[in-house]
Design a protein around this motif. Structure first.
Motif, PDB file in Angstrom:
ATOM      1  N   SER A  30       0.821  -1.208   0.000  1.00  0.00           N
ATOM      2  CA  SER A  30       0.000   0.000   0.000  1.00  0.00           C
ATOM      3  C   SER A  30       0.856   1.260   0.000  1.00  0.00           C
ATOM      4  CB  SER A  30      -0.919   0.016   1.221  1.00  0.00           C
ATOM      5  OG  SER A  30      -1.631   1.238   1.263  1.00  0.00           O
ATOM      6  N   GLU A  31       0.512   2.185  -0.858  1.00  0.00           N
ATOM      7  CA  GLU A  31       1.191   3.481  -0.877  1.00  0.00           C
ATOM      8  C   GLU A  31       0.508   4.468   0.063  1.00  0.00           C
ATOM      9  OE1 GLU A  31       1.570   4.757  -4.917  1.00  0.00           O
ATOM     10  OE2 GLU A  31       2.707   2.979  -5.495  1.00  0.00           O
ATOM     11  N   ARG A  32      -0.630   4.040   0.630  1.00  0.00           N
ATOM     12  CA  ARG A  32      -1.356   4.884   1.585  1.00  0.00           C
ATOM     13  C   ARG A  32      -1.696   4.049   2.822  1.00  0.00           C
ATOM     14  NH1 ARG A  32      -6.170   7.433  -1.632  1.00  0.00           N
ATOM     15  NH2 ARG A  32      -6.409   5.276  -2.226  1.00  0.00           N
ATOM     16  N   SER A  35      -4.702   4.829   4.998  1.00  0.00           N
ATOM     17  CA  SER A  35      -6.005   4.462   4.428  1.00  0.00           C
ATOM     18  C   SER A  35      -6.161   2.957   4.273  1.00  0.00           C
ATOM     19  CB  SER A  35      -6.182   5.111   3.058  1.00  0.00           C
ATOM     20  OG  SER A  35      -6.155   6.515   3.154  1.00  0.00           O
TER      21      SER A  35
END
Length: 83
Positions: A30-32, A35
């Motif tokens: 995940s790059e976030r 979230s």
């Protein structure tokens, strides 16, 4: 001290006594992460599937390195715990 990151196929025991096997870790790329946090997916002897964010995993789960396969009576014991 860093806490152990669960691995697929490992057995962990919940503080309520039930045994679970880790089946998947999600959102590892995940790059976030705020979230989409890394999440542990795990299954009980009763075949119920659960998930929990990795940041919350060690609050109630303990690693069981001595358990390599489901005990023969695991399903019965877990069924009785829910009665």
């Amino acid at each position: 001290m860093d806490e152990k990151v669960p691995k697929v196929g490992e057995f962990w025991r919940h503080r309520n006594g039930n045994l679970y096997m880790v089946t998947l870790l999600t959102n590892l790329q995940s790059e976030r992460p705020h979230s989409y946090p890394v999440t542990v997916v795990y299954v009980g002897a009763n075949h119920y599937v659960w998930s929990r964010p990795l940041w919350d995993w060690h609050r109630s789960m303990a690693y069981c390195p001595e358990v390599k396969t489901w005990p023969s009576n695991a399903s019965d014991a877990q069924d009785q715990a829910h009665l």
